[in-house]
Design a protein around this motif. Structure first.
Motif, PDB file in Angstrom:
ATOM      1  N   ILE A  12      21.941  65.457  -8.403  1.00 27.86           N
ATOM      2  CA  ILE A  12      20.905  66.244  -9.071  1.00 27.86           C
ATOM      3  C   ILE A  12      20.579  67.511  -8.286  1.00 27.86           C
ATOM      4  N   ASP A  13      20.441  67.393  -6.971  1.00 28.28           N
ATOM      5  CA  ASP A  13      19.823  68.446  -6.161  1.00 28.28           C
ATOM      6  C   ASP A  13      20.781  69.411  -5.476  1.00 28.28           C
ATOM      7  N   SER A  38      18.769  68.249 -17.381  1.00 24.74           N
ATOM      8  CA  SER A  38      18.199  67.391 -18.426  1.00 24.74           C
ATOM      9  C   SER A  38      19.252  66.455 -19.018  1.00 24.74           C
ATOM     10  N   SER A  39      20.449  66.987 -19.261  1.00 28.27           N
ATOM     11  CA  SER A  39      21.515  66.153 -19.834  1.00 28.27           C
ATOM     12  C   SER A  39      21.918  65.060 -18.860  1.00 28.27           C
ATOM     13  N   LEU A  87      30.759  72.113 -19.017  1.00 24.84           N
ATOM     14  CA  LEU A  87      29.946  71.681 -17.888  1.00 24.84           C
ATOM     15  C   LEU A  87      28.868  70.706 -18.348  1.00 24.84           C
ATOM     16  N   LEU A  88      28.265  70.983 -19.502  1.00 23.57           N
ATOM     17  CA  LEU A  88      27.205  70.128 -20.032  1.00 23.57           C
ATOM     18  C   LEU A  88      27.746  68.731 -20.347  1.00 23.57           C
ATOM     19  N   THR A  92      27.009  65.012 -18.327  1.00 19.50           N
ATOM     20  CA  THR A  92      26.591  63.788 -19.001  1.00 19.50           C
ATOM     21  C   THR A  92      27.491  62.624 -18.610  1.00 19.50           C
ATOM     22  N   LEU A  93      28.806  62.865 -18.562  1.00 19.94           N
ATOM     23  CA  LEU A  93      29.751  61.828 -18.129  1.00 19.94           C
ATOM     24  C   LEU A  93      29.526  61.464 -16.665  1.00 19.94           C
ATOM     25  N   GLN A  94      29.187  62.452 -15.874  1.00 22.54           N
ATOM     26  CA  GLN A  94      28.866  62.205 -14.464  1.00 22.54           C
ATOM     27  C   GLN A  94      27.691  61.249 -14.350  1.00 22.54           C
ATOM     28  N   ALA A  95      26.711  61.425 -15.226  1.00 19.11           N
ATOM     29  CA  ALA A  95      25.533  60.554 -15.230  1.00 19.11           C
ATOM     30  C   ALA A  95      25.906  59.125 -15.595  1.00 19.11           C
TER      31      ALA A  95
END
Length: 380
Positions: A12-13, A38-39, A87-88, A92-95
């Protein structure tokens, strides 16, 4: 488990300081780049609900390795993304991969330890969790100008590879075969509805989740408060932001010491009362116009310290009676936390008064409900 859990805050950071560069390279506005956060948070919330049942059926190690593998592939996609849309989607897949790194460590800890010992272990986990949000932006600020924003995703990639190697070598399966739960729609829905009806689980899950949701409010509003309202130079923002992580670390270590002499439920009740007091004082100072930078830093530091005690103890108590559905319980807790966090941060960001009123109102409401749930609804 603490190192694996820290992957979430790092993801995230770390790239936050390079938002202007990403916006320029992908030819979009900085506001649009904020959507990648957010995603990620939304994906993290939803994915945990799927990871929970899987880890209760197939164990802890294999789903964790799968999640890290998915995270690795998604991070490669982020680093090579030719457009904002790519990238978006990649974030999301990374999450979805990182969700396993949140759900499974809590389940592994609870597999090994009793409630009191689990609270102790989770307090130690908070030590690394408190350091990650401080070190990640600092590393991003230092490395960003050298290797660029794509290079920062390459650093995340290296971290994921190291964690995969560490899991393969060190992590042993902690779910006993006889405790495996059948993976079916009926079983999954029964477990989730059972948890929603379980008084103690919901009380302590809400207590910990709403408490931490207040921290999301601070994260969302901190740049505006420190830089715009109190006039802090942007280069000094990291120091003031890091003080709150220091509060989390201090609180987690106080929790460890208190648990040697007192039961987890007693420690939680004390921390909830002190946290409510910190928020009440902050709200009162804001309403009377007495709030300044020093008082704000003090209030937030002690509130963060209280969270460092609340979160591990509420988590351990929520998972106390969950036996064969620890993965599902951990997933539901994580989902609630991030959904509440996304909601509170959005509300605070949209309510701008030029003061700390939106933040302390959010903190007071969150910790107030947390106090009621943890002190009067939940039972030891």
């Amino acid at each position: 488990m603490a190192l694996i859990t820290a992957l979430g805050p790092i993801t995230i950071d770390m790239y936050l300081p390079t938002f202007p560069d990403i916006a320029q390279d992908l030819q979009v506005s900085s506001h649009e780049i904020e959507l990648t956060v957010s995603s990620y948070l939304l994906g993290l919330s939803v994915a945990q609900l799927f990871i929970g049942p899987i880890t209760d059926r197939y164990g802890r190690k294999k789903p964790l390795l799968f999640g890290l593998g998915l995270y690795l592939l998604a991070t490669i996609s982020c680093a090579l993304a030719p457009s904002f849309d790519m990238l978006l989607v990649s974030r999301t897949l990374q999450a979805f991969g990182a969700a396993a790194c949140i759900v499974i460590p809590r389940a592994v800890i609870r597999d090994h330890y009793s409630t009191q010992e689990a609270a102790h272990a989770l307090s130690l986990l908070m030590l690394i969790m408190g350091l990650a949000p401080v070190l990640a932006p600092m590393a991003g600020s230092f490395l960003g100008p050298i290797i660029g924003w794509r290079g920062l995703f390459a650093v995340m990639l290296v971290v994921a590879v190291l964690l995969i190697i560490l899991c393969i070598i060190k992590l042993e399966e902690s779910l006993k075969p006889e405790n495996a739960v059948k993976l079916s729609a009926k079983t999954i829905s029964s477990n989730y509805f059972g948890l929603l009806r379980h008084r103690n689980f919901m009380a302590f899950a809400l207590s910990g989740g709403l408490g931490m949701a207040g921290l999301f409010s601070f994260i969302a509003s901190s740049p505006t408060i420190f830089i715009t309202q109190f006039g802090i130079a942007p280069e000094n923002f990291g120091f003031f932001f890091g003080l709150n992580a220091g509060g989390l670390i201090l609180g987690s270590q106080i929790s460890v010491r208190m648990l040697r002499k007192h039961p987890s439920f007693s420690v939680l009740k004390i921390a909830l009362l002190l946290g409510l007091g910190c928020c009440a004082i902050g709200l009162l100072l804001t309403l009377t116009g007495l709030m300044n930078l020093s008082l704000f830093v003090i209030c937030m530091f002690f509130f963060s310290a209280c969270l460092g005690v609340i979160n591990p103890n509420a988590t351990a108590l929520a998972l106390k009676e969950q036996g064969g559905r620890l993965g599902v319980a951990s997933a539901l807790m994580g989902c609630m936390l991030f959904l509440f966090g996304t909601l509170t941060s959005s509300l605070v960001s949209s309510w701008q008064t030029g003061t700390t009123l939106p933040l302390f109102t959010s903190l007071f409401v969150c910790i107030g409900i947390s106090f009621i749930c943890g002190r009067f609804v939940g039972r030891a």
